[in-house]
Design a protein around this motif. Sequence first.
Motif, PDB file in Angstrom:
ATOM      1  N   THR A  34      26.623  26.473  37.980  1.00 26.46           N
ATOM      2  CA  THR A  34      27.781  25.720  37.461  1.00 26.46           C
ATOM      3  C   THR A  34      28.440  24.864  38.354  1.00 26.46           C
ATOM      4  O   THR A  34      29.056  25.440  39.356  1.00 26.46           O
ATOM      5  CB  THR A  34      28.706  26.534  36.666  1.00 26.46           C
TER       6      THR A  34
ATOM      7  N   GLU B 130      26.914  19.528  31.794  1.00 30.23           N
ATOM      8  CA  GLU B 130      25.695  19.037  30.914  1.00 30.23           C
ATOM      9  C   GLU B 130      24.884  18.074  31.105  1.00 30.23           C
ATOM     10  O   GLU B 130      23.881  17.718  30.169  1.00 30.23           O
ATOM     11  CB  GLU B 130      26.804  18.931  29.586  1.00 30.23           C
TER      12      GLU B 130
ATOM     13  N   ASP C 272      20.836  22.086  30.506  1.00 32.37           N
ATOM     14  CA  ASP C 272      21.812  23.121  29.967  1.00 32.37           C
ATOM     15  C   ASP C 272      22.830  23.461  30.743  1.00 32.37           C
ATOM     16  O   ASP C 272      22.785  23.486  31.957  1.00 32.37           O
ATOM     17  CB  ASP C 272      20.775  24.573  29.765  1.00 32.37           C
ATOM     18  N   SER C 273      23.915  24.158  30.235  1.00 33.56           N
ATOM     19  CA  SER C 273      25.222  24.548  31.052  1.00 33.56           C
ATOM     20  C   SER C 273      25.309  25.979  30.721  1.00 33.56           C
ATOM     21  O   SER C 273      25.525  26.343  29.350  1.00 33.56           O
ATOM     22  CB  SER C 273      26.242  23.705  30.440  1.00 33.56           C
TER      23      SER C 273
ATOM     24  N   SER D 276      22.941  25.637  34.237  1.00 35.17           N
ATOM     25  CA  SER D 276      21.474  25.428  34.508  1.00 35.17           C
ATOM     26  C   SER D 276      21.266  26.232  35.503  1.00 35.17           C
ATOM     27  O   SER D 276      21.907  27.231  35.981  1.00 35.17           O
ATOM     28  CB  SER D 276      21.481  23.798  35.085  1.00 35.17           C
TER      29      SER D 276
ATOM     30  N   ALA E 268      15.689  24.061  37.003  1.00 27.39           N
ATOM     31  CA  ALA E 268      15.796  23.151  36.155  1.00 27.39           C
ATOM     32  C   ALA E 268      16.199  21.806  36.755  1.00 27.39           C
ATOM     33  O   ALA E 268      15.871  20.502  36.307  1.00 27.39           O
ATOM     34  CB  ALA E 268      16.739  23.415  35.033  1.00 27.39           C
TER      35      ALA E 268
END
Length: 134
Positions: free
Chosen positions: A18, A44, A102-103, A105, A109
Amino acid sequence: MDVIELGRFAVAPDGALTPRAAPDTPALRFAWRGRAVEARFDPESIRLAADAARIPSTAIRAFDRKRAFTAAAALPQRLPAGWRARLLPDHRIRIEAEAPMDSPSNAIALVAALVRFALALDPYLDALEAGGAD
């Protein structure tokens, strides 16, 4: 165990990343085919930018200059949806894209998004080179 602070990221025990609150977003810079590429991470999305080419100077390669401008002008119509091309004041041609993430991640990714961008960038780099941009 709580999160580990790693640079501008908070890393969870499961590897989730994050971006931490900071004056500017975390970024990763690398070279692809000799060109500068930058990836900026938001919670995001990932914003990607590559300095794809440069319009030649009239003093050095004037004969390629018109062809390079033509190749640069044709570029935006050829790019995938959501990508854009810009001509910067110093005559660098920058290609930019944004991809959802994605959060939180994870490193896999993030690296996958970088590789997808770099590989998708190749035909546009080839077209600019063929058009006289270096």
